[in-house]
Design a protein around this motif. Sequence first.
Motif, PDB file in Angstrom:
ATOM      1  N   ARG A  24      21.699  32.980  25.923  1.00  0.00           N
ATOM      2  CA  ARG A  24      20.615  32.043  26.261  1.00  0.00           C
ATOM      3  C   ARG A  24      19.610  32.682  27.216  1.00  0.00           C
ATOM      4  N   ILE A  25      20.109  33.527  28.108  1.00  0.00           N
ATOM      5  CA  ILE A  25      19.214  34.208  29.059  1.00  0.00           C
ATOM      6  C   ILE A  25      18.282  35.156  28.301  1.00  0.00           C
ATOM      7  N   ILE A  26      18.825  35.874  27.322  1.00  0.00           N
ATOM      8  CA  ILE A  26      17.989  36.790  26.521  1.00  0.00           C
ATOM      9  C   ILE A  26      16.912  35.991  25.787  1.00  0.00           C
ATOM     10  N   GLU A  27      17.350  34.899  25.169  1.00  0.00           N
ATOM     11  CA  GLU A  27      16.407  34.075  24.401  1.00  0.00           C
ATOM     12  C   GLU A  27      15.273  33.572  25.314  1.00  0.00           C
ATOM     13  N   ASP A  28      15.677  33.160  26.515  1.00  0.00           N
ATOM     14  CA  ASP A  28      14.695  32.609  27.444  1.00  0.00           C
ATOM     15  C   ASP A  28      13.667  33.663  27.867  1.00  0.00           C
ATOM     16  N   TRP A  29      14.145  34.858  28.187  1.00  0.00           N
ATOM     17  CA  TRP A  29      13.197  35.897  28.640  1.00  0.00           C
ATOM     18  C   TRP A  29      12.361  36.437  27.496  1.00  0.00           C
ATOM     19  N   ASN A  30      12.934  36.495  26.296  1.00  0.00           N
ATOM     20  CA  ASN A  30      12.115  36.894  25.146  1.00  0.00           C
ATOM     21  C   ASN A  30      10.980  35.885  24.969  1.00  0.00           C
ATOM     22  N   ASP A  96      16.785  46.437  30.715  1.00  0.00           N
ATOM     23  CA  ASP A  96      16.631  44.980  30.652  1.00  0.00           C
ATOM     24  C   ASP A  96      17.431  44.442  29.471  1.00  0.00           C
ATOM     25  N   LEU A  97      17.812  43.154  29.581  1.00  0.00           N
ATOM     26  CA  LEU A  97      18.524  42.494  28.480  1.00  0.00           C
ATOM     27  C   LEU A  97      17.562  42.103  27.371  1.00  0.00           C
ATOM     28  N   SER A  98      16.303  41.873  27.719  1.00  0.00           N
ATOM     29  CA  SER A  98      15.356  41.279  26.771  1.00  0.00           C
ATOM     30  C   SER A  98      14.537  42.342  26.024  1.00  0.00           C
ATOM     31  N   PRO A  99      14.705  42.437  24.690  1.00  0.00           N
ATOM     32  CA  PRO A  99      13.927  43.408  23.917  1.00  0.00           C
ATOM     33  C   PRO A  99      12.420  43.170  24.048  1.00  0.00           C
ATOM     34  N   SER A 100      11.999  41.914  24.143  1.00  0.00           N
ATOM     35  CA  SER A 100      10.541  41.647  24.242  1.00  0.00           C
ATOM     36  C   SER A 100       9.979  42.203  25.546  1.00  0.00           C
ATOM     37  N   MET A 101      10.739  42.041  26.621  1.00  0.00           N
ATOM     38  CA  MET A 101      10.289  42.590  27.909  1.00  0.00           C
ATOM     39  C   MET A 101      10.199  44.115  27.821  1.00  0.00           C
ATOM     40  N   LEU A 102      11.202  44.730  27.199  1.00  0.00           N
ATOM     41  CA  LEU A 102      11.214  46.200  27.117  1.00  0.00           C
ATOM     42  C   LEU A 102      10.043  46.720  26.295  1.00  0.00           C
ATOM     43  N   GLU A 103       9.697  45.976  25.263  1.00  0.00           N
ATOM     44  CA  GLU A 103       8.560  46.364  24.422  1.00  0.00           C
ATOM     45  C   GLU A 103       7.274  46.377  25.264  1.00  0.00           C
ATOM     46  N   ILE A 104       7.115  45.343  26.088  1.00  0.00           N
ATOM     47  CA  ILE A 104       5.920  45.248  26.933  1.00  0.00           C
ATOM     48  C   ILE A 104       5.904  46.397  27.952  1.00  0.00           C
ATOM     49  N   ALA A 105       7.064  46.643  28.570  1.00  0.00           N
ATOM     50  CA  ALA A 105       7.140  47.715  29.572  1.00  0.00           C
ATOM     51  C   ALA A 105       6.772  49.060  28.935  1.00  0.00           C
ATOM     52  N   ALA A 106       7.287  49.302  27.724  1.00  0.00           N
ATOM     53  CA  ALA A 106       7.008  50.579  27.046  1.00  0.00           C
ATOM     54  C   ALA A 106       5.510  50.681  26.700  1.00  0.00           C
ATOM     55  N   GLU A 107       4.914  49.562  26.283  1.00  0.00           N
ATOM     56  CA  GLU A 107       3.460  49.561  25.971  1.00  0.00           C
ATOM     57  C   GLU A 107       2.668  49.945  27.224  1.00  0.00           C
ATOM     58  N   TRP A 201       5.005  23.173  36.478  1.00  0.00           N
ATOM     59  CA  TRP A 201       6.386  23.654  36.346  1.00  0.00           C
ATOM     60  C   TRP A 201       6.948  23.413  34.947  1.00  0.00           C
ATOM     61  N   LYS A 202       6.211  22.712  34.069  1.00  0.00           N
ATOM     62  CA  LYS A 202       6.776  22.314  32.783  1.00  0.00           C
ATOM     63  C   LYS A 202       7.001  23.515  31.854  1.00  0.00           C
ATOM     64  N   GLY A 203       8.210  23.642  31.332  1.00  0.00           N
ATOM     65  CA  GLY A 203       8.513  24.686  30.351  1.00  0.00           C
ATOM     66  C   GLY A 203       8.737  26.060  30.948  1.00  0.00           C
ATOM     67  N   LYS A 204       8.518  26.211  32.242  1.00  0.00           N
ATOM     68  CA  LYS A 204       8.624  27.549  32.865  1.00  0.00           C
ATOM     69  C   LYS A 204      10.018  28.121  32.748  1.00  0.00           C
ATOM     70  N   GLY A 205      10.991  27.366  33.243  1.00  0.00           N
ATOM     71  CA  GLY A 205      12.355  27.888  33.235  1.00  0.00           C
ATOM     72  C   GLY A 205      13.166  27.222  32.151  1.00  0.00           C
ATOM     73  N   ARG A 206      12.679  27.294  30.904  1.00  0.00           N
ATOM     74  CA  ARG A 206      13.293  26.574  29.792  1.00  0.00           C
ATOM     75  C   ARG A 206      14.820  26.725  29.787  1.00  0.00           C
ATOM     76  N   GLY A 207      15.312  27.968  29.647  1.00  0.00           N
ATOM     77  CA  GLY A 207      16.755  28.183  29.593  1.00  0.00           C
ATOM     78  C   GLY A 207      17.404  27.977  30.945  1.00  0.00           C
ATOM     79  N   TYR A 208      16.733  28.414  31.992  1.00  0.00           N
ATOM     80  CA  TYR A 208      17.342  28.374  33.321  1.00  0.00           C
ATOM     81  C   TYR A 208      17.458  26.958  33.860  1.00  0.00           C
ATOM     82  N   ASP A 209      16.682  26.010  33.294  1.00  0.00           N
ATOM     83  CA  ASP A 209      16.823  24.630  33.744  1.00  0.00           C
ATOM     84  C   ASP A 209      18.271  24.165  33.551  1.00  0.00           C
TER      85      ASP A 209
END
Length: 278
Positions: A24-30, A96-107, A201-209
């Motif tokens: 769920r954490i991966i999904e949230d950060w992606n 990082d756990l999140s592939p989307s974050m890693l893609e951005i970092a690499a870009e 604050w709406k939707g910000k911490g979707r998974g973490y809520d």
Amino acid sequence: MFDAEQQEEAEGADAMSTKSMKERIIEDWNWRSREYTGRSDMYLQTERQQRLWKETLTGLLPARGEERLDVLDVGTGPGFLALQFASMGHTVTGLDLSPSMLEIAAEKAAVLELPCSFIEGDAESLPFPDHSFDVVANRHLLWTLPNPGRAIREWVRVLKPGGRVLVMDGDWTNKQLTYKQKMRIFMGHSLTFFTKGKIPWKGKGRGYDDLAHMLPFSGVDPGKVIALMEAAGLNGVREHDVQHLLDADAESFPLAYRWSFIDSHRRFIVAGNKTGSI
Ligand SMILES: C[S@@+](CC[C@H](N)C(=O)[O-])C[C@H]1O[C@@H](n2cnc3c(N)ncnc32)[C@H](O)[C@@H]1O
């Protein structure tokens, strides 16, 4: 009082639930990687801000002369710390756990032409042998981890003797706000609502809520970080005030963001050293 040993026992908890939490954490950060990056990009806008960060980070590195250090940025996200260490000439790996974050970092690394490796992995179970890095750094990661004590022990494991762990974080759920801070938060949220028609604050911490109550560190207390770092065997652990970095960065932030978020949370870096020999 915070008991690091009790925390470790609690972290022994059931592996299955940790696994599904991680998914769920991966999904949230992606899901929020682009929105998060937009906010992260508000930092380091001016040469002065960049210089202050560099000077502060340099002062916190282990003193090894002009040597190029092997640095691991755990939970690198869009590469905020990784790219700074790489621009200082160090050899940097961002994990990082999140592939989307890693893609951005690499870009970002490609645009800045900075040599930096990015790798998918878990901060609590690192894919590196013992004694791999001179520095293990992270920023705004601890509050996201189900097992912060286990993570810190991993960071110490992959650290070379003489190396240093740097934890940068903030007291995100600080409830002891002054009247002035409460007013600013209210004004910041109102400004966002009236100018953008958005509930801030709406939707910000979707998974973490849903997960927040299972995370030991939803607001990071430097005293607890120090206790966990000492329990993991680090020496000379102490807190460094980095409020001056925030104050400098905040000069470039939109007013609503500055009022509702920045002025109300204290930021710090806790640093500790690994002694001994291999
Ligand atoms: C608040 S962001 C911080 C990102 C970056 N360090 C920064 O300063 O902007 C938290 C990051 O930690 C990552 N993360 C969360 N749990 C992790 C874990 N167990 N292992 C590695 N990365 C993790 C998330 O994917 C996200 O990119």
